[in-house]
Design a protein around this motif. Structure first.
Motif, PDB file in Angstrom:
ATOM      1  N   ALA A 101       0.639  -1.219  -0.155  1.00  9.77           N
ATOM      2  CA  ALA A 101      -0.015  -0.128  -0.075  1.00  9.77           C
ATOM      3  C   ALA A 101       0.911   1.290   0.054  1.00  9.77           C
ATOM      4  N   ARG A 102       2.110   1.018   0.289  1.00  7.25           N
ATOM      5  CA  ARG A 102       2.970   2.482   0.216  1.00  7.25           C
ATOM      6  C   ARG A 102       2.994   2.789  -1.085  1.00  7.25           C
ATOM      7  N   ILE A 103       2.341   2.403  -2.063  1.00 11.29           N
ATOM      8  CA  ILE A 103       2.350   2.863  -3.526  1.00 11.29           C
ATOM      9  C   ILE A 103       1.392   4.081  -3.293  1.00 11.29           C
ATOM     10  N   GLU A 104       0.557   4.222  -2.592  1.00  6.75           N
ATOM     11  CA  GLU A 104      -0.256   5.485  -2.195  1.00  6.75           C
ATOM     12  C   GLU A 104       0.192   6.106  -0.876  1.00  6.75           C
ATOM     13  N   THR A 105       0.525   5.396   0.018  1.00 11.04           N
ATOM     14  CA  THR A 105       0.702   5.966   1.302  1.00 11.04           C
ATOM     15  C   THR A 105       2.180   6.692   1.688  1.00 11.04           C
ATOM     16  N   ASP A 106       3.106   6.400   0.510  1.00  9.87           N
ATOM     17  CA  ASP A 106       4.473   7.003   0.735  1.00  9.87           C
ATOM     18  C   ASP A 106       4.775   7.666  -0.718  1.00  9.87           C
ATOM     19  N   LYS A 107       4.574   8.687  -1.068  1.00  8.91           N
ATOM     20  CA  LYS A 107       4.715   9.280  -2.328  1.00  8.91           C
ATOM     21  C   LYS A 107       6.116   9.267  -2.798  1.00  8.91           C
ATOM     22  N   ALA A 108       7.141   9.202  -1.949  1.00  4.84           N
ATOM     23  CA  ALA A 108       8.464   9.118  -2.240  1.00  4.84           C
ATOM     24  C   ALA A 108       9.171   7.637  -2.630  1.00  4.84           C
ATOM     25  N   PHE A 109       8.203   6.661  -1.963  1.00  8.33           N
ATOM     26  CA  PHE A 109       8.259   5.179  -2.220  1.00  8.33           C
ATOM     27  C   PHE A 109       8.057   4.954  -3.765  1.00  8.33           C
ATOM     28  N   ARG A 126      12.068  15.117  -7.142  1.00  7.18           N
ATOM     29  CA  ARG A 126      13.114  15.031  -5.932  1.00  7.18           C
ATOM     30  C   ARG A 126      12.344  14.946  -4.689  1.00  7.18           C
ATOM     31  N   VAL A 127      13.101  13.918  -3.843  1.00  3.08           N
ATOM     32  CA  VAL A 127      12.709  13.813  -2.490  1.00  3.08           C
ATOM     33  C   VAL A 127      13.376  14.574  -1.471  1.00  3.08           C
ATOM     34  N   PHE A 128      12.859  15.121  -0.715  1.00  2.00           N
ATOM     35  CA  PHE A 128      13.571  15.829   0.535  1.00  2.00           C
ATOM     36  C   PHE A 128      13.179  15.427   1.881  1.00  2.00           C
ATOM     37  N   GLN A 129      13.976  15.275   2.888  1.00  2.00           N
ATOM     38  CA  GLN A 129      13.637  15.331   4.154  1.00  2.00           C
ATOM     39  C   GLN A 129      13.868  16.499   5.184  1.00  2.00           C
ATOM     40  N   ASP A 130      14.287  17.370   4.499  1.00  2.00           N
ATOM     41  CA  ASP A 130      14.664  18.566   5.394  1.00  2.00           C
ATOM     42  C   ASP A 130      14.204  19.911   4.622  1.00  2.00           C
ATOM     43  N   PRO A 131      13.923  20.888   5.300  1.00  2.98           N
ATOM     44  CA  PRO A 131      13.242  21.923   4.690  1.00  2.98           C
ATOM     45  C   PRO A 131      14.359  22.775   3.698  1.00  2.98           C
ATOM     46  N   LYS A 148       4.206  18.004  -2.801  1.00  3.30           N
ATOM     47  CA  LYS A 148       3.668  16.932  -2.047  1.00  3.30           C
ATOM     48  C   LYS A 148       3.847  16.414  -0.730  1.00  3.30           C
ATOM     49  N   PRO A 149       3.377  16.554   0.266  1.00  4.83           N
ATOM     50  CA  PRO A 149       3.543  15.712   1.471  1.00  4.83           C
ATOM     51  C   PRO A 149       3.694  14.283   1.192  1.00  4.83           C
ATOM     52  N   ILE A 150       4.799  13.663   1.869  1.00  2.32           N
ATOM     53  CA  ILE A 150       5.149  12.248   1.474  1.00  2.32           C
ATOM     54  C   ILE A 150       3.940  11.362   1.952  1.00  2.32           C
ATOM     55  N   GLY A 151       3.295  11.671   2.996  1.00  2.00           N
ATOM     56  CA  GLY A 151       2.274  10.683   3.561  1.00  2.00           C
ATOM     57  C   GLY A 151       0.857  11.168   2.972  1.00  2.00           C
ATOM     58  N   LEU A 152      -0.195  10.459   3.728  1.00  2.00           N
ATOM     59  CA  LEU A 152      -1.566  10.738   3.136  1.00  2.00           C
ATOM     60  C   LEU A 152      -2.289  11.890   3.708  1.00  2.00           C
ATOM     61  N   THR A 153      -3.022  12.585   2.931  1.00  2.00           N
ATOM     62  CA  THR A 153      -3.614  13.794   3.077  1.00  2.00           C
ATOM     63  C   THR A 153      -5.181  14.103   2.771  1.00  2.00           C
ATOM     64  N   GLY A 179       9.331  19.986   5.877  1.00  2.00           N
ATOM     65  CA  GLY A 179      10.406  19.587   5.047  1.00  2.00           C
ATOM     66  C   GLY A 179      10.496  18.329   4.390  1.00  2.00           C
ATOM     67  N   SER A 180       9.552  17.226   4.869  1.00  2.00           N
ATOM     68  CA  SER A 180       9.465  16.069   4.296  1.00  2.00           C
ATOM     69  C   SER A 180       8.400  16.183   3.137  1.00  2.00           C
ATOM     70  N   VAL A 181       9.089  16.374   1.925  1.00  2.00           N
ATOM     71  CA  VAL A 181       8.195  16.392   0.771  1.00  2.00           C
ATOM     72  C   VAL A 181       8.860  15.841  -0.495  1.00  2.00           C
ATOM     73  N   VAL A 182       7.916  15.558  -1.649  1.00  2.00           N
ATOM     74  CA  VAL A 182       8.436  15.280  -2.841  1.00  2.00           C
ATOM     75  C   VAL A 182       8.086  16.736  -3.618  1.00  2.00           C
ATOM     76  N   LEU A 183       8.925  17.035  -4.480  1.00  2.00           N
ATOM     77  CA  LEU A 183       8.853  18.163  -5.224  1.00  2.00           C
ATOM     78  C   LEU A 183       8.944  17.427  -6.698  1.00  2.00           C
ATOM     79  N   GLU A 184       7.992  17.730  -7.386  1.00  2.00           N
ATOM     80  CA  GLU A 184       8.029  17.442  -8.839  1.00  2.00           C
ATOM     81  C   GLU A 184       7.638  18.291  -9.593  1.00  2.00           C
ATOM     82  N   GLU A 185       7.832  18.082 -11.387  1.00  2.00           N
ATOM     83  CA  GLU A 185       7.757  18.946 -12.284  1.00  2.00           C
ATOM     84  C   GLU A 185       5.971  19.125 -12.314  1.00  2.00           C
TER      85      GLU A 185
END
Ligand code: AMP
Ligand code: GLY
Length: 430
Positions: A101-109, A126-131, A148-153, A179-185
């Motif tokens: 289920a991490r396919i949904e619950t963890d956007k970085a995964f 790009r995945v970031f863990q720090d602001p 995008k926050p990495i977890g469920l929202t 700071g825990s985010v995925v930044l994408e195009e």
């Protein structure tokens, strides 16, 4: 064959799942939900009111009732490991394990898996863990980004630069997330949903659907869980070409193959949300469950026995002939409390008028002594089904406009004008 199925969840999506299961009179339905959904209550043999993430209570209820199978509606119990727990006591589930289920619950995964297995349709990310890292990336990056926050929202966590926020707003948002985010195009195009039944290896697609995330007509206002959706009689969408469709389906199939290779085979419903761009379909996200509202579109058309599909999913024996859908259009309109999603009025009485033209699915609504009142989330939905989009829309509209109370809905979903805009947008991009 008699079977007992536990359905977890109490929204419009789960009412649609329960309705489809109940078409087989040999299937006994048990339900676990947070609030009593009046539609599910009518169809279920027994209902347990309990938090959908209270796994130990759900597991003991499942044991006590002796259910053979469980169908997991929402994502939160999947993240809490409900499938792992139910399967450990011998109850087969429609829904992935916690790891899958991490396919949904963890956007970085999800993005890393797509990149590692070279799955088509992955935006640059790009995945970031720090602001600090995320902020300097935003400052150095010329183009717009999706944050995008990495977890469920609950579908409400993404912010798009150039649309909802400017650069300063993007930075403030990253700070507020820690700071825990995925930044994408930022992808530009038209969105569509492709859902599929998956048994670990085989994937059977359902009709394409388009959801409407924004709260107000004309795609204005804040993002919501989804205000309504439509599908076409040919199961395609007019701004998705045959080539686009084949690419999207191939992406879904490669994803299932990749999950199998990682040692976490995926079973349940796979929901692919795509942006159809000038360069073809790109993956916005995967969900590990049916969409809400999109479940209501496709399950209203399903002519095969959903109970049989449950068996096939859990035994790894699915084939295309198991899932047939009527060739009709569907239009789903959600009725929501005034002020939804930011400050929903709740506890207001509502009355449903004549809705004989459409299917009614209850969601976050309370019934006491035969009277309905709103809660804080989406209230109920009407699904019109007809030979053309126009007819399906008319049916949904007629029923939706007959609801009285402090509620509202989007009038434009499923209308020709909105569809023409989508088609024109796609033409302009290509
Ligand atoms: P999600 O929570 O991933 O479903 O995203 C919510 C909404 O944000 C989607 O329905 C899209 O409209 C938008 N979105 C997400 N990712 C992107 C992206 N990379 N580019 C543009 N829009 C996006
Ligand atoms: N309709 C979008 C979702 O269920 O996530």
């Amino acid at each position: 064959m008699d079977m007992k199925i536990l359905v977890v969840g109490g929204g419009g999506r789960e009412h649609a799942i329960v309705s489809a299961l109940a078409r087989n009179s040999d299937t006994e339905i048990f339900s676990v939900m947070g609030n009593r959904n009046p539609g599910i209550s009518c169809l279920a043999r027994d209902v347990k009111l309990c938090k959908e993430t209270d796994i130990s209570r759900i597991v003991s209820y499942a044991r006590k009732t002796g259910v053979d199978y469980a169908f997991i509606g929402p994502e939160a119990p999947l993240e809490a490991g409900i499938v792992d727990q139910l399967e450990s006591i011998g109850i087969d589930c429609v829904g992935p394990t916690r790891a899958a289920a991490r396919i949904e619950t963890d956007k970085a995964f999800c993005r890393d898996m797509m990149e590692l297995h070279r799955i088509d349709g992955c935006p640059k990310y790009r995945v970031f863990q720090d602001p600090e890292g995320a902020i300097s990336f935003i400052n150095d990056h010329e183009e717009d980004l999706a944050i995008k926050p990495i977890g469920l929202t609950g579908g409400k966590g993404v912010r798009i630069m150039g649309e909802q926020v400017d650069r300063a707003g993007a930075i403030a948002y990253v700070k507020s997330l820690g700071g825990s985010v995925v930044l994408e195009e930022r992808l530009i195009g038209e969105e569509f949903t492709l859902q599929a039944f998956v048994d670990g290896t085989h994937l059977i697609p359902m009709p394409l659907v388009q959801d409407h995330k924004r709260a107000f007509d004309g795609d204005l206002g804040p993002n919501t869980g989804g205000m309504g959706s439509y599908s076409m009689p040919d199961h395609m969408l007019p701004f998705v070409s045959e080539t686009d469709y084949k690419k999207a389906l191939a992406i879904m199939k490669s994803t299932i193959a990749a999950m199998e290779r990682t040692g976490h085979p995926y079973k349940g419903i796979l929901y692919g949300q795509f942006m159809n761009t000038a360069r073809g379909p790109k993956v916005i996200e995967f969900n590990a469950r049916f969409g809400d509202p999109e479940a209501m579109n496709v399950l209203s058309l399903l002519s095969s026995d959903l109970s049989d599909i449950v068996v096939k999913i859990t035994t790894g024996t699915l084939c295309a002939a198991d899932a047939r859908f009527d060739h009709e259009a569907t239009v789903c309109k959600y009725i929501v409390p005034t002020g939804y999603p930011d400050s929903p009025a709740q506890g207001d009485p509502i009355t449903i008028g004549n809705h004989s033209s459409a299917l009614l699915y209850y969601a976050n609504v309370e019934e006491r002594g035969g009277k309905l009142s709103t809660l804080s989330s989406r209230t109920l939905a009407f699904v019109g089904v007809g030979p053309t989009l126009e007819e399906a829309e008319k049916k949904a509209e007629l029923s939706a406009s007959a609801v009285k109370g402090r509620v509202r809905y989007r009038r434009d979903i499923g209308t020709r004008a909105l569809l023409d805009r989508r088609i024109a947008h796609m033409k302009e991009l290509r």
